[in-house]
Write an enzyme that holds these catalytic residues in place. Structure first.
Site, PDB file in Angstrom:
ATOM      1  N   ALA A 296      38.403  41.017  39.740  1.00 16.39           N
ATOM      2  CA  ALA A 296      39.123  39.878  40.338  1.00 16.39           C
ATOM      3  C   ALA A 296      38.108  38.943  40.975  1.00 16.39           C
ATOM      4  CB  ALA A 296      40.106  40.362  41.393  1.00 16.39           C
ATOM      5  N   LYS A 297      38.504  37.754  41.280  1.00 13.48           N
ATOM      6  CA  LYS A 297      37.650  36.836  42.046  1.00 13.48           C
ATOM      7  C   LYS A 297      38.528  35.733  42.604  1.00 13.48           C
ATOM      8  CE  LYS A 297      33.086  36.301  42.191  1.00 13.48           C
ATOM      9  NZ  LYS A 297      32.231  37.425  42.059  1.00 13.48           N
ATOM     10  N   GLY A 298      38.038  35.075  43.626  1.00  8.68           N
ATOM     11  CA  GLY A 298      38.821  33.983  44.186  1.00  8.68           C
ATOM     12  C   GLY A 298      38.013  33.227  45.193  1.00  8.68           C
TER      13      GLY A 298
END
Ligand code: GLU
Length: 430
Positions: A114-116
């Site tokens: 995931a990333k954000g």
């Protein structure tokens, strides 16, 4: 009412998504990835975009846009950092989330990717503003993150303090009896807030170790070898620190403010002190000359460590590169065009998903300690990190040799095959 000019700037897309897809397609073709599994891995599972208001120091309200993209969780909870930068947008978050899936798979961790982050330039905000922005973002993410669901960590322009604010906000929304069982909702925390010894240096140390393993495999002595670093944040600093201790010489540094060089060497500690006293900028450092940004990657050196943003090494500047090794501390620093040129020139590239994986491996150790109520000593963490990275490095080198491919392709092959096996064993619900 006087309105403050919005602090957001329109920025050009970095095209990281097309790079990661190209890298994935290349490896998927080589392994003949099952077409159904390919369909799953080509897209992200969940994408969250949140707009949230925050009161600024001057009493006005600014609305921010935050992202969290969860690419895949077939191997375990989603894992990956949060970055605060003007280039953060949905495509950047998608690309970086995908790289996390390959990275955790390659490292053999029980995690997905995931990333954000938030599209903003943190230099424009005060510390109390950044705290309120972070807390309100955490609140907006709500139960889309969680210690067994999706575990954020530091990335560009976020740090242990950012993680402590996220932890505190997340825990505060839980009933008192459940709070302490949520300690592992984020990693990269300060030691006093459940962080792990060694996590601060884990990424940079990992970058150094992969360079060391590479040098051992090629019988290259790192003593007196010249290296340059793009980005003098957490990753760039620690990688330079460990390389200098090994006898290598730092001869050039570039950060968001400019570039400096000194062929006789730049002291890592002195530069770090200077930058800390100079609002995080390397400019004005006495023991080096200021050089043009466009001349940076062409500096005469042995090793280049890009440790900043994506797509920094391009077809344009790759031609001028004289180093024989690129160690990717950043995610996606080398674009597809540049890679083709560099491989043709015989330049070795230690790919990001291997080179900077010490960070997420360190995160995994922190997560395990929180989950089990354990506290490990620094030495233990560093030894475990070295063991894990050596295993990954050996696997990548062997695969590269067996399949006659470059290290990035080899790393992707290992990562993809592990995911394929999981899907084949588990099947598709229903
Ligand atoms: N942001 C780091 C990375 O890109 C660390 C991620 C983590 O520890 O979860 O790998």
């Amino acid at each position: 009412m006087v309105t403050k000019t919005p602090k957001k700037k329109k920025v050009l897309k970095q095209g990281m998504l097309s790079n990661v897809m190209h890298q994935f397609d290349n490896a998927a073709n080589i392994v003949g990835l099952n077409p159904n599994i390919r369909k799953i891995l080509e897209v992200t599972n969940n994408e969250l975009v949140v707009h949230f208001p925050v009161r600024m120091d001057n009493g006005e309200v600014e609305v921010f846009t935050g992202y969290r993209v969860q690419h895949n969780n077939s191997l375990g909870p989603y894992k990956g950092g949060l970055r605060y930068h003007p280039t953060v947008d949905i495509d950047a978050a998608r690309a970086l989330a995908m790289w996390m899936t390959w990275k955790t798979s390659l490292a053999g961790l029980p995690y997905g990717g995931a990333k954000g982050g938030i599209q903003l330039d943190p230099a424009q905000y005060s510390n109390p503003e950044l705290e309120r922005i972070t807390r309100r973002f955490t609140y907006a993410l709500g139960d889309n993150i969680g210690p067994e669901l999706d575990i954020p960590a530091p990335d560009v322009n976020t740090n242990a303090q950012t993680m402590a604010w996220i932890l505190d906000t997340y825990m505060s929304t839980k009933p008192p009896a459940e709070r302490s069982m949520n300690m592992h909702v984020v990693t990269g925390k300060p030691i006093g807030a459940g962080g792990s010894e060694g996590r601060d240096r884990a990424t940079g140390y990992g970058v150094f170790l992969t360079i060391k393993f590479w040098a051992e495999s090629k019988q290259v002595d790192l003593k007196d070898k010249k290296f340059i670093v793009q980005g003098f944040g957490n990753v760039g600093y620690w990688a330079a620190y460990f390389l200098e201790r090994e006898g290598a010489v730092l001869t050039g540094v570039q950060d968001a403010y400019g570039s400096i060089a000194n062929e006789h060497g730049i002291s890592v500690e002195k530069l770090s002190e200077h930058s800390q006293a100079n609002k995080g900028s390397i400019l004005g450092f006495g023991d080096a000359q200021s050089i043009d940004n466009t001349d940076f990657f062409g500096l005469d050196c042995d090793i280049i460590i890009p440790a900043a943003l994506g797509n920094q090494i391009t077809a344009e500047n790759a031609k001028r590169i004289r180093a024989y090794l690129i160690a990717e501390g950043a995610n996606g620093p080398t674009d597809v065009g540049a890679e083709e040129i560099l491989l043709k020139k015989g330049v070795n590239i230690i790919p990001d998903i291997l080179c900077n994986s010490g960070g997420v491996i360190g995160s995994y150790f922190e997560w395990l300690q929180n989950r089990n109520g354990e506290i490990w000593q620094l030495e233990e963490v560093m030894q475990k990190l070295e063991k894990k990275l050596r295993e990954s490095f050996t696997k990548v080198s062997e695969t590269a040799k067996d399949r006659k491919v470059d290290m990035r392709t080899a790393a992707f092959i290992i990562a993809i095959e592990r995911l394929e096996e999981t899907y084949l064993q588990r099947g598709i619900f229903p």
